[in-house]
Design a protein around this motif. Structure first.
Motif, PDB file in Angstrom:
ATOM      1  N   PRO A 357       0.817  -1.213   0.000  1.00 42.29           N
ATOM      2  CA  PRO A 357       0.000   0.000   0.000  1.00 42.29           C
ATOM      3  C   PRO A 357       0.853   1.266   0.000  1.00 42.29           C
ATOM      4  CG  PRO A 357      -0.798  -1.580   1.619  1.00 42.29           C
ATOM      5  CD  PRO A 357       0.542  -2.068   1.163  1.00 42.29           C
ATOM      6  N   VAL A 358       0.478   2.227  -0.828  1.00 45.57           N
ATOM      7  CA  VAL A 358       1.228   3.480  -0.875  1.00 45.57           C
ATOM      8  C   VAL A 358       1.128   4.239   0.439  1.00 45.57           C
ATOM      9  CG1 VAL A 358       1.018   3.699  -3.373  1.00 45.57           C
ATOM     10  CG2 VAL A 358      -0.724   4.713  -1.919  1.00 45.57           C
ATOM     11  N   ARG A 359       0.086   3.970   1.214  1.00 43.81           N
ATOM     12  CA  ARG A 359      -0.076   4.664   2.499  1.00 43.81           C
ATOM     13  C   ARG A 359       1.030   4.284   3.477  1.00 43.81           C
ATOM     14  NH1 ARG A 359      -2.078   3.247   7.368  1.00 43.81           N
ATOM     15  NH2 ARG A 359      -2.760   1.219   6.561  1.00 43.81           N
ATOM     16  N   VAL A 360       1.397   2.999   3.524  1.00 44.30           N
ATOM     17  CA  VAL A 360       2.394   2.539   4.498  1.00 44.30           C
ATOM     18  C   VAL A 360       3.768   2.343   3.866  1.00 44.30           C
ATOM     19  CG1 VAL A 360       0.691   1.515   6.019  1.00 44.30           C
ATOM     20  CG2 VAL A 360       1.682   0.121   4.195  1.00 44.30           C
ATOM     21  N   ARG A 361       3.815   2.273   2.527  1.00 43.70           N
ATOM     22  CA  ARG A 361       5.079   2.176   1.788  1.00 43.70           C
ATOM     23  C   ARG A 361       5.864   0.909   2.103  1.00 43.70           C
ATOM     24  NH1 ARG A 361       8.266   7.791   1.870  1.00 43.70           N
ATOM     25  NH2 ARG A 361       9.558   6.560   0.428  1.00 43.70           N
ATOM     26  N   THR A 362       5.167  -0.144   2.544  1.00 49.63           N
ATOM     27  CA  THR A 362       5.820  -1.428   2.763  1.00 49.63           C
ATOM     28  C   THR A 362       4.812  -2.539   2.548  1.00 49.63           C
ATOM     29  OG1 THR A 362       7.292  -2.661   4.244  1.00 49.63           O
ATOM     30  CG2 THR A 362       5.379  -1.573   5.253  1.00 49.63           C
ATOM     31  N   HIS A 363       5.266  -3.786   2.652  1.00 48.16           N
ATOM     32  CA  HIS A 363       4.390  -4.925   2.394  1.00 48.16           C
ATOM     33  C   HIS A 363       3.420  -5.162   3.545  1.00 48.16           C
ATOM     34  CE1 HIS A 363       8.160  -6.621   0.132  1.00 48.16           C
ATOM     35  NE2 HIS A 363       7.604  -5.612  -0.506  1.00 48.16           N
ATOM     36  N   THR A 364       2.261  -5.728   3.221  1.00 45.94           N
ATOM     37  CA  THR A 364       1.345  -6.228   4.234  1.00 45.94           C
ATOM     38  C   THR A 364       0.991  -7.671   3.881  1.00 45.94           C
ATOM     39  OG1 THR A 364      -0.699  -5.544   3.113  1.00 45.94           O
ATOM     40  CG2 THR A 364       0.375  -3.916   4.552  1.00 45.94           C
ATOM     41  N   ALA A 365       0.407  -8.377   4.851  1.00 48.11           N
ATOM     42  CA  ALA A 365       0.116  -9.804   4.676  1.00 48.11           C
ATOM     43  C   ALA A 365      -1.322 -10.071   4.256  1.00 48.11           C
ATOM     44  CB  ALA A 365       0.430 -10.552   5.973  1.00 48.11           C
ATOM     45  N   ASP A 366      -2.065  -9.035   3.892  1.00 46.96           N
ATOM     46  CA  ASP A 366      -3.469  -9.217   3.532  1.00 46.96           C
ATOM     47  C   ASP A 366      -3.611 -10.108   2.293  1.00 46.96           C
ATOM     48  OD1 ASP A 366      -4.252  -7.515   5.590  1.00 46.96           O
ATOM     49  OD2 ASP A 366      -4.049  -5.740   4.316  1.00 46.96           O
ATOM     50  N   PRO A 367      -4.709 -10.857   2.193  1.00 46.25           N
ATOM     51  CA  PRO A 367      -4.969 -11.637   0.980  1.00 46.25           C
ATOM     52  C   PRO A 367      -5.029 -10.733  -0.248  1.00 46.25           C
ATOM     53  CG  PRO A 367      -6.423 -12.339   2.752  1.00 46.25           C
ATOM     54  CD  PRO A 367      -5.739 -11.084   3.229  1.00 46.25           C
ATOM     55  N   VAL A 368      -4.768 -11.305  -1.414  1.00 46.46           N
ATOM     56  CA  VAL A 368      -4.720 -10.543  -2.661  1.00 46.46           C
ATOM     57  C   VAL A 368      -5.685 -11.153  -3.679  1.00 46.46           C
ATOM     58  CG1 VAL A 368      -2.334  -9.817  -2.306  1.00 46.46           C
ATOM     59  CG2 VAL A 368      -2.797 -11.948  -3.546  1.00 46.46           C
ATOM     60  N   PRO A 369      -6.129 -10.357  -4.654  1.00 48.12           N
ATOM     61  CA  PRO A 369      -7.035 -10.887  -5.681  1.00 48.12           C
ATOM     62  C   PRO A 369      -6.274 -11.667  -6.751  1.00 48.12           C
ATOM     63  CG  PRO A 369      -6.591  -8.581  -6.107  1.00 48.12           C
ATOM     64  CD  PRO A 369      -5.899  -8.907  -4.817  1.00 48.12           C
ATOM     65  N   TYR A 370      -6.886 -12.741  -7.206  1.00 50.82           N
ATOM     66  CA  TYR A 370      -6.310 -13.500  -8.312  1.00 50.82           C
ATOM     67  C   TYR A 370      -7.353 -13.671  -9.407  1.00 50.82           C
ATOM     68  CZ  TYR A 370      -8.889 -17.761  -7.089  1.00 50.82           C
ATOM     69  OH  TYR A 370      -9.893 -18.673  -6.851  1.00 50.82           O
ATOM     70  N   MET A 371      -6.883 -13.926 -10.621  1.00 50.60           N
ATOM     71  CA  MET A 371      -7.772 -14.178 -11.755  1.00 50.60           C
ATOM     72  C   MET A 371      -7.169 -15.281 -12.606  1.00 50.60           C
ATOM     73  SD  MET A 371      -9.221 -11.540 -14.672  1.00 50.60           S
ATOM     74  CE  MET A 371      -7.627 -10.802 -15.080  1.00 50.60           C
ATOM     75  N   ILE A 372      -7.945 -16.340 -12.858  1.00 50.33           N
ATOM     76  CA  ILE A 372      -7.513 -17.428 -13.730  1.00 50.33           C
ATOM     77  C   ILE A 372      -8.414 -17.438 -14.966  1.00 50.33           C
ATOM     78  CG2 ILE A 372      -7.225 -19.916 -14.017  1.00 50.33           C
ATOM     79  CD1 ILE A 372      -6.654 -20.125 -11.043  1.00 50.33           C
ATOM     80  N   TYR A 373      -7.782 -17.228 -16.110  1.00 55.05           N
ATOM     81  CA  TYR A 373      -8.505 -17.206 -17.395  1.00 55.05           C
ATOM     82  C   TYR A 373      -8.119 -18.429 -18.206  1.00 55.05           C
ATOM     83  CZ  TYR A 373      -9.551 -15.986 -22.234  1.00 55.05           C
ATOM     84  OH  TYR A 373      -9.997 -16.014 -23.531  1.00 55.05           O
ATOM     85  N   ASP A 374      -9.114 -19.133 -18.740  1.00 51.66           N
ATOM     86  CA  ASP A 374      -8.909 -20.304 -19.581  1.00 51.66           C
ATOM     87  C   ASP A 374      -9.411 -19.976 -20.989  1.00 51.66           C
ATOM     88  OD1 ASP A 374      -9.145 -22.790 -20.939  1.00 51.66           O
ATOM     89  OD2 ASP A 374      -9.350 -23.850 -19.047  1.00 51.66           O
ATOM     90  N   SER A 375      -8.513 -20.007 -21.961  1.00 47.79           N
ATOM     91  CA  SER A 375      -8.894 -19.625 -23.326  1.00 47.79           C
ATOM     92  C   SER A 375      -9.870 -20.613 -23.950  1.00 47.79           C
ATOM     93  CB  SER A 375      -7.644 -19.524 -24.209  1.00 47.79           C
ATOM     94  OG  SER A 375      -7.058 -20.804 -24.409  1.00 47.79           O
ATOM     95  N   THR A 376      -9.973 -21.822 -23.402  1.00 42.99           N
ATOM     96  CA  THR A 376     -10.838 -22.850 -23.979  1.00 42.99           C
ATOM     97  C   THR A 376     -12.157 -23.002 -23.245  1.00 42.99           C
ATOM     98  OG1 THR A 376     -10.019 -24.692 -22.602  1.00 42.99           O
ATOM     99  CG2 THR A 376      -8.765 -24.145 -24.586  1.00 42.99           C
ATOM    100  N   ARG A 377     -12.248 -22.425 -22.037  1.00 45.91           N
ATOM    101  CA  ARG A 377     -13.435 -22.668 -21.233  1.00 45.91           C
ATOM    102  C   ARG A 377     -13.802 -21.426 -20.427  1.00 45.91           C
ATOM    103  NH1 ARG A 377     -11.674 -27.010 -18.998  1.00 45.91           N
ATOM    104  NH2 ARG A 377     -11.288 -26.244 -16.899  1.00 45.91           N
ATOM    105  N   PRO A 378     -14.380 -20.419 -21.060  1.00 45.05           N
ATOM    106  CA  PRO A 378     -14.760 -19.209 -20.331  1.00 45.05           C
ATOM    107  C   PRO A 378     -15.848 -19.503 -19.300  1.00 45.05           C
ATOM    108  CG  PRO A 378     -15.668 -19.188 -22.551  1.00 45.05           C
ATOM    109  CD  PRO A 378     -14.747 -20.362 -22.486  1.00 45.05           C
ATOM    110  N   VAL A 379     -15.805 -18.787 -18.193  1.00 39.50           N
ATOM    111  CA  VAL A 379     -16.805 -18.927 -17.130  1.00 39.50           C
ATOM    112  C   VAL A 379     -17.407 -17.557 -16.841  1.00 39.50           C
ATOM    113  CG1 VAL A 379     -15.616 -20.902 -16.104  1.00 39.50           C
ATOM    114  CG2 VAL A 379     -15.063 -18.581 -15.316  1.00 39.50           C
ATOM    115  N   GLN A 380     -18.432 -17.525 -16.029  1.00 42.54           N
ATOM    116  CA  GLN A 380     -19.046 -16.260 -15.643  1.00 42.54           C
ATOM    117  C   GLN A 380     -18.144 -15.562 -14.641  1.00 42.54           C
ATOM    118  OE1 GLN A 380     -21.905 -14.740 -16.827  1.00 42.54           O
ATOM    119  NE2 GLN A 380     -21.075 -13.035 -15.638  1.00 42.54           N
ATOM    120  N   GLY A 381     -17.653 -14.392 -14.993  1.00 47.77           N
ATOM    121  CA  GLY A 381     -16.735 -13.677 -14.117  1.00 47.77           C
ATOM    122  C   GLY A 381     -17.330 -12.397 -13.570  1.00 47.77           C
ATOM    123  N   LYS A 382     -16.509 -11.353 -13.548  1.00 49.69           N
ATOM    124  CA  LYS A 382     -16.912 -10.036 -13.047  1.00 49.69           C
ATOM    125  C   LYS A 382     -16.609  -9.002 -14.126  1.00 49.69           C
ATOM    126  CE  LYS A 382     -17.914  -9.364  -9.213  1.00 49.69           C
ATOM    127  NZ  LYS A 382     -19.219  -9.309  -8.518  1.00 49.69           N
TER     128      LYS A 382
END
Length: 410
Positions: A357-382
């Motif tokens: 975070p730019v507010r603290v200027r260092t790393h935090t241990a919070d969970p992060v967002p991930y995205m997995i895209y499959d070119s052969t099998r699209p799913v309902q996303g966001k």
């Protein structure tokens, strides 16, 4: 099926008032990521196990499929693998940053850390400064100060990131410089008297070096001190290919990631102009990834991009947004277009390793967002890819090192 990870180091962040309550990822223009998000799996993942320090070392080990609680032995030993430093069973390695300290104070202990990267100093200039340290520490000072040529070896790395190996050493608790930006350094200095003396002496050696004189004249931060941290012992990773059944390659400008690749018996692909900074060769990294997957026989490529993390450490929301937009425009877009054109079936994972975070200027241990895209099998996303959309899906991976199994469909 081919597999590609686009790892945007430190990209996750917090909502910022100056961005209208958006995170830098939400505020950035990312049409390519958002296009994929509409038909991809999106969720949140904990990359840093509870109780472990949030760093790119533990987090990237998780993303690449290695449980940090089992495999982590320190940050700098992974970097040692990258640069070919010899480490014995009882040796200890230390990351050696070239940092910028304030210069108004008389005592070293009273100074503050202004910049953990010395303005992203060039590898060429940094190598000259590391050599100056090696020469002076080997010479001593007319017999009054000890010579450290025996038992301690410096290795030049990339930009501000370098290495010190201590023969038959002892791992000690040390503080990362990016964790204490703008703070008085006295209480964070090593308890080991040798390491402490080397840091104090490094300031005297470097502060008036011609390179730093020139940097000040150019308005750049001087690299006026060494800073030791990230102590550890020789690591022992298992083979990535044997573990996962796919032939893998790493694309990164950072010695830590290159070291993970060496330890995991993956191939390191070097991209000219890739420097770990805001203006790295994004497009070259993407092109190298496509070539590895379509021409060179690799099944899996890990593209690590350091820029968002560096801009988080600098506390610049604007530059962090720029880094994210560069990744979207010059990596995600061209890579997906090239793989689609080549008729290659692929699965792509896009994510940060940890928040910076730019507010603290260092790393935090919070969970992060991930995205997995499959070119052969699209799913309902966001409609878009962000911290918010990752939270909204309710998908949560507790053990980060298992996420690669989702990517590889194991």
């Amino acid at each position: 099926m081919k597999y590609i990870v686009i790892l945007c180091d430190g990209m996750a962040d917090e909502p910022l008032e100056k961005l209208g309550g958006k995170t830098p990822l939400e505020a950035a223009r990312t049409p390519n990521m958002d296009r994929l998000a509409k038909c991809a799996e999106i969720g949140m993942v904990r990359t840093v196990p509870e109780g472990m320090a949030p760093g790119s070392d533990t987090a990237n080990l998780s993303v690449i499929g290695y449980d940090p609680e089992k495999y982590y032995s320190g940050r700098s030993p992974l970097e040692a693998l990258s640069i070919g430093a010899e480490m014995g069973e009882h040796d200890v390695s230390f990351r050696c940053n070239l940092v910028t300290l304030s210069e108004e104070e008389e005592q070293y202990e009273e100074r503050t850390i202004l910049d953990h990267s010395s303005g992203e100093i060039s590898t060429e200039d940094a190598a000259v400064l590391i050599q100056a340290l090696k020469d002076e520490f080997a010479r001593g000072s007319a017999g009054e100060r000890p010579c450290y040529s025996e038992g301690y070896t410096f290795y030049a790395g990339t930009s501000y990131r370098h290495l010190l190996i201590q023969n038959n050493g002892k791992v000690s608790e040390l503080t990362a410089p990016h964790d204490i930006l703008t703070r008085r350094i006295g209480e964070y200095l090593p308890s080991d008297p040798v390491l402490r003396d080397m840091m104090v002496r490094s300031y005297d050696i470097l502060k008036d070096h011609p390179i730093n004189v020139k940097r000040r004249k150019e308005g750049k931060n001087p690299a006026n001190s060494a800073w030791f941290w990230g102590a550890g012992t020789r690591p022992a990773l298992s083979s990535f290919e044997k573990k996962n059944g796919v032939k893998g390659a790493m694309i990164s400008a950072v010695d830590l990631l290159k070291g993970i690749a060496v330890g995991a018996e993956m191939h390191n692909i070097i991209v000219e102009g890739a420097n770990g900074g805001l203006h790295t060769n994004y497009r070259g990294k993407g092109e190298a990834a496509v070539k590895a997957l379509t021409e060179d026989g690799y099944d899996f490529v890990y593209v690590h991009i350091e820029a968002p993390d560096e801009m988080g450490h600098q506390g610049s929301a604007e530059d962090k947004i720029s880094a994210i937009e560069y990744i979207d425009d010059q990596v995600v877009g061209p890579v997906t277009a090239a793989l689609d054109k080549a008729g290659v079936d692929y699965r792509m994972l896009i994510m940060p390793d940890h928040p910076t975070p730019v507010r603290v200027r260092t790393h935090t241990a919070d969970p992060v967002p991930y995205m997995i895209y499959d070119s052969t099998r699209p799913v309902q996303g966001k409609d878009s890819y962000s911290e918010k959309s990752g939270q909204e899906t309710g998908m949560f991976v507790e053990k980060g090192y298992t996420l690669i199994d989702r990517l590889l469909e194991k």
